[in-house]
Design an enzyme around this catalytic site. Structure first.
Site, PDB file in Angstrom:
ATOM      1  N   CYS A   1       0.828  -1.205   0.000  1.00 15.85           N
ATOM      2  CA  CYS A   1       0.000   0.000   0.000  1.00 15.85           C
ATOM      3  C   CYS A   1       0.867   1.261   0.000  1.00 15.85           C
ATOM      4  O   CYS A   1       0.616   2.204  -0.755  1.00 15.85           O
ATOM      5  CB  CYS A   1      -0.922  -0.015   1.209  1.00 15.85           C
ATOM      6  SG  CYS A   1      -0.085  -0.485   2.733  1.00 15.85           S
ATOM      7  N   ASN A   2       1.905   1.281   0.828  1.00 12.87           N
ATOM      8  CA  ASN A   2       2.785   2.458   0.895  1.00 12.87           C
ATOM      9  C   ASN A   2       3.533   2.658  -0.417  1.00 12.87           C
ATOM     10  O   ASN A   2       3.640   3.781  -0.921  1.00 12.87           O
ATOM     11  CB  ASN A   2       3.810   2.285   2.024  1.00 12.87           C
ATOM     12  CG  ASN A   2       3.246   2.706   3.363  1.00 12.87           C
ATOM     13  OD1 ASN A   2       2.714   3.807   3.489  1.00 12.87           O
ATOM     14  ND2 ASN A   2       3.339   1.845   4.356  1.00 12.87           N
ATOM     15  N   HIS A  10      -2.004   5.487   6.489  1.00 12.95           N
ATOM     16  CA  HIS A  10      -0.601   5.904   6.558  1.00 12.95           C
ATOM     17  C   HIS A  10      -0.544   7.373   6.108  1.00 12.95           C
ATOM     18  O   HIS A  10      -1.393   7.821   5.319  1.00 12.95           O
ATOM     19  CB  HIS A  10       0.271   5.139   5.569  1.00 12.95           C
ATOM     20  CG  HIS A  10       0.283   3.653   5.721  1.00 12.95           C
ATOM     21  ND1 HIS A  10       0.840   3.012   6.791  1.00 12.95           N
ATOM     22  CD2 HIS A  10      -0.152   2.676   4.892  1.00 12.95           C
ATOM     23  CE1 HIS A  10       0.748   1.700   6.617  1.00 12.95           C
ATOM     24  NE2 HIS A  10       0.148   1.469   5.469  1.00 12.95           N
TER      25      HIS A  10
HETATM   26  P1  NAD Z   1      -5.036 -10.869   6.490  1.00 13.06           P
HETATM   27  O1  NAD Z   1      -4.397 -11.476   7.679  1.00 13.06           O
HETATM   28  O2  NAD Z   1      -6.116  -9.882   6.671  1.00 13.06           O
HETATM   29  O3  NAD Z   1      -5.613 -12.041   5.567  1.00 13.06           O
HETATM   30  C1  NAD Z   1      -4.848 -13.164   5.245  1.00 13.06           C
HETATM   31  C2  NAD Z   1      -5.724 -14.318   4.817  1.00 13.06           C
HETATM   32  O4  NAD Z   1      -4.891 -15.458   4.571  1.00 13.06           O
HETATM   33  C3  NAD Z   1      -6.770 -14.770   5.816  1.00 13.06           C
HETATM   34  O5  NAD Z   1      -7.918 -15.159   5.098  1.00 13.06           O
HETATM   35  C4  NAD Z   1      -6.162 -16.001   6.485  1.00 13.06           C
HETATM   36  O6  NAD Z   1      -7.161 -16.940   6.836  1.00 13.06           O
HETATM   37  C5  NAD Z   1      -5.312 -16.575   5.383  1.00 13.06           C
HETATM   38  N1  NAD Z   1      -4.109 -17.242   5.890  1.00 13.06           N
HETATM   39  C6  NAD Z   1      -3.465 -17.040   7.054  1.00 13.06           C
HETATM   40  N2  NAD Z   1      -2.366 -17.835   7.135  1.00 13.06           N
HETATM   41  C7  NAD Z   1      -2.335 -18.544   5.997  1.00 13.06           C
HETATM   42  C8  NAD Z   1      -1.456 -19.529   5.491  1.00 13.06           C
HETATM   43  N3  NAD Z   1      -0.387 -19.926   6.162  1.00 13.06           N
HETATM   44  N4  NAD Z   1      -1.735 -20.068   4.296  1.00 13.06           N
HETATM   45  C9  NAD Z   1      -2.818 -19.665   3.576  1.00 13.06           C
HETATM   46  N5  NAD Z   1      -3.681 -18.736   4.005  1.00 13.06           N
HETATM   47  C10 NAD Z   1      -3.442 -18.180   5.201  1.00 13.06           C
HETATM   48  O7  NAD Z   1      -3.849 -10.285   5.619  1.00 13.06           O
HETATM   49  P2  NAD Z   1      -3.872  -9.040   4.619  1.00 13.06           P
HETATM   50  O8  NAD Z   1      -3.720  -7.806   5.407  1.00 13.06           O
HETATM   51  O9  NAD Z   1      -5.027  -9.176   3.693  1.00 13.06           O
HETATM   52  O10 NAD Z   1      -2.486  -9.252   3.859  1.00 13.06           O
HETATM   53  C11 NAD Z   1      -2.364 -10.136   2.765  1.00 13.06           C
HETATM   54  C12 NAD Z   1      -1.225  -9.659   1.893  1.00 13.06           C
HETATM   55  O11 NAD Z   1      -1.530  -8.335   1.437  1.00 13.06           O
HETATM   56  C13 NAD Z   1       0.139  -9.543   2.590  1.00 13.06           C
HETATM   57  O12 NAD Z   1       1.152  -9.781   1.637  1.00 13.06           O
HETATM   58  C14 NAD Z   1       0.178  -8.090   3.015  1.00 13.06           C
HETATM   59  O13 NAD Z   1       1.493  -7.613   3.201  1.00 13.06           O
HETATM   60  C15 NAD Z   1      -0.477  -7.448   1.808  1.00 13.06           C
HETATM   61  N6  NAD Z   1      -1.043  -6.107   2.017  1.00 13.06           N
HETATM   62  C16 NAD Z   1      -1.744  -5.823   3.155  1.00 13.06           C
HETATM   63  C17 NAD Z   1      -2.252  -4.550   3.327  1.00 13.06           C
HETATM   64  C18 NAD Z   1      -3.001  -4.175   4.564  1.00 13.06           C
HETATM   65  O14 NAD Z   1      -2.982  -3.005   4.928  1.00 13.06           O
HETATM   66  N7  NAD Z   1      -3.682  -5.087   5.238  1.00 13.06           N
HETATM   67  C19 NAD Z   1      -2.075  -3.585   2.347  1.00 13.06           C
HETATM   68  C20 NAD Z   1      -1.420  -3.920   1.166  1.00 13.06           C
HETATM   69  C21 NAD Z   1      -0.894  -5.190   1.024  1.00 13.06           C
END
Ligand code: NAD
Length: 340
Positions: free
Chosen positions: A139-140, A218
Site C-alpha cells: 500500500c505504501n 498511513h
Molecule cells: P489478512 O491477515 O487480513 O488475511 C490473510 C488471509 O490469509 C486470511 O484469510 C487467512 O485466513 C489466510 N491465511 C493465514 N495464514 C495462511 C497460510 N499460512 N496459508 C494460507 N492462508 C493463510 O492479511 P492481509 O492484510 O489481507 O495481507 C495479505 C497480503 O496483502 C500480505 O502480503 C500483506 O502484506 C499485503 N497487504 C496488506 C495490506 C493491509 O494493509 N492489510 C495492504 C497492502 C498489502
C-alpha cells in the site's frame, strides 16, 4: 467468457479484491480459499463465492463448523485462470500454482524476487502483459508510485526523501501494536524505497519509516528535488491528470487522516474504502522552483485493490491498453476519471 479468478487468502485484501473482481464484466470469482472457518468464511458464502479449504488438514475444521466447502485449494486452482494470493507474507504457494499451471498475483508482503515483476497500472502495465507471476507492491509503495511517477514524467525527479508515518495495524485487528509508542524503523533506507524501485528502477529515492498508534491510514511527508523548474499549480495540474489521486484541503477542515476517512465514509463506497491517494492541496510547496514538498495519505486496506484488477487484465491480456483498463476498473469502483 469471463476470465476465472480464484482468491487464496480471503482476509483484508483478499475479500476486497474478490468484490472488485465481481464488479467487472470480463472476469469472475470461481472460489475463495481460507485456512479457518471464521466470520470472513461466512461472508464469502453470503456473497455467493464458492468456499474452499486451503489444505486437506484444515478441511475437517470447516465441516465441523458447518461450512459448506467445495474442496481444497488444489481443487480450486483447477477451476481458475489466475489466482490472487492474498495470504500473509511468505506463505509459500508458488510451487502449488506452478503445478496447477495457473497465473498468480501476490501482494506487497512478498519480496519482488518472488516474481521478478512488480506492477503499477499507470507506470508499467505494458511490461506485465501476458506475465505468469506478478506482485502488486505494498500500500505504501503503491501510494508513493502514484504521485512520484507523474512528477518524473512531467518534471523529472532528481531525488526523493519520503518519511512514512505508518499505521500500526488494520482496524479489524485487535492484536498488534504499538499501543502507546512511536516505533522507528531502524533499517535505512526502509524497505519502501527499494520497493518503489521494483517498479521505477531509475528513481533515486530514500525512505524513512516510523510506526504510530493509529489504524486508519498511513501518512507520507515527501521531499522531491525536481530536474526541471515547477510551480505549485503546475504540480497540481500534473497530478489532476493522473488516475487514482484525490485532493483535500486543510483550509476546508481536513486537518488529519480522521477527516479524510470521514470524507471516504461520505462517499458511501463499499466498506468506506478510499482507493485513491489523498493529497493535501494546500500542503504542496515549491521552493526555488525545484524543491517540492507535499503530504499524502494512504488507505492501506484498499489502494492496491484497483491495481490487482488491472494486473489481472494485463496478465490475461483481457485489455492491452493500460489506460483503458484503468478507466474500466475505476468506473466499476466509482473512482472519478481525471481530466484528460
Ligand atoms: P489478512 O491477515 O487480513 O488475511 C490473510 C488471509 O490469509 C486470511 O484469510 C487467512 O485466513 C489466510 N491465511 C493465514 N495464514 C495462511 C497460510 N499460512 N496459508 C494460507 N492462508 C493463510 O492479511 P492481509 O492484510 O489481507 O495481507 C495479505 C497480503 O496483502 C500480505 O502480503 C500483506 O502484506 C499485503 N497487504 C496488506 C495490506 C493491509 O494493509 N492489510 C495492504 C497492502 C498489502
Amino acid at each position: 467468457m469471463p476470465a476465472k479468478v480464484a482468491v487464496n487468502g480471503y482476509g483484508t485484501i483478499g475479500k476486497r479484491v474478490a468484490d472488485a473482481v465481481s464488479l467487472q464484466d470480463d472476469m469472475e470469482i470461481v472460489g475463495v480459499s481460507k485456512m479457518s472457518p471464521n466470520f470472513e468464511a461466512r461472508l464469502a458464502i453470503e456473497r455467493g463465492y464458492p468456499l474452499y479449504a486451503t489444505t486437506k488438514e484444515v478441511l475437517p475444521k470447516f465441516e465441523k463448523a458447518g461450512f459448506k466447502v467445495h474442496g481444497t485449494l488444489e481443487n480450486l486452482l483447477k477451476e481458475a485462470d489466475l489466482v490472487i494470493d492474498a495470504t500473509p507474507e511468505e506463505s509459500g504457494f508458488r510451487a502449488a500454482y506452478e503445478k496447477a499451471g495457473v497465473k498468480a498475483i501476490w501482494q506487497g508482503g512478498e519480496e519482488h524476487s518472488l516474481t521478478g515483476l512488480s506492477f503499477n497500472a499507470a507506470a508499467n502495465y505494458a511490461e506485465c502483459l501476458g506475465a505468469k507471476f506478478v506482485r502488486v507492491p505494498s500500500c505504501n509503495t503503491t501510494g508513493l508510485i502514484r504521485t512520484l511517477y507523474p512528477l518524473d514524467v512531467h518534471f523529472g525527479v532528481d531525488h526523493v526523501l519520503a518519511v512514512l508515518v505508518r499505521r500500526a495495524t488494520d482496524p479489524g485487528d485487535s492484536k498488534k501494536g504499538p499501543i502507546n509508542a512511536i516505533e522507528p524503523e531502524l533499517e535505512m533506507p526502509s524497505h519502501h524505497g527499494p520497493d518503489v524501485q521494483s517498479v521505477l528502477p531509475k528513481l533515486n529515492i530514500h525512505t524513512i519509516a516510523v510506526k504510530v498508534p493509529t489504524t486508519i491510514m498511513h501518512l507520507h511527508a515527501v521531499s522531491v528535488t525536481l530536474k526541471r523548474k515547477a510551480t505549485v499549480d503546475g504540480v497540481l495540474d500534473a497530478w489532476r491528470r493522473t488516475p487514482r489521486l484525490t485532493f483535500v484541503k486543510g483550509g476546508e477542515g481536513v486537518k488529519s487522516t480522521a477527516q479524510i476517512m470521514e470524507l471516504a465514509r461520505d462517499l458511501s463506497r463499499s466498506r468506506s474504502d478510499l482507493y485513491e491517494i489523498a493529497l493535501w492541496e494546500d500542503g504542496v510547496h515549491v521552493v526555488d522552483g525545484r524543491q517540492l514538498y507535499y503530504f499524502q495519505a494512504v488507505h492501506q486496506e484498499s489502494d492496491v485493490v484497483p491495481e490487482n484488477i488491472d494486473a489481472i487484465r494485463a496478465m490475461l491480456e483481457l485489455e492491452r491498453d493500460g489506460r483503458k483498463s484503468i478507466e474500466r476498473t475505476d468506473r466499476s469502483l466509482g473512482i472519478p476519471t481525471p481530466a484528460a
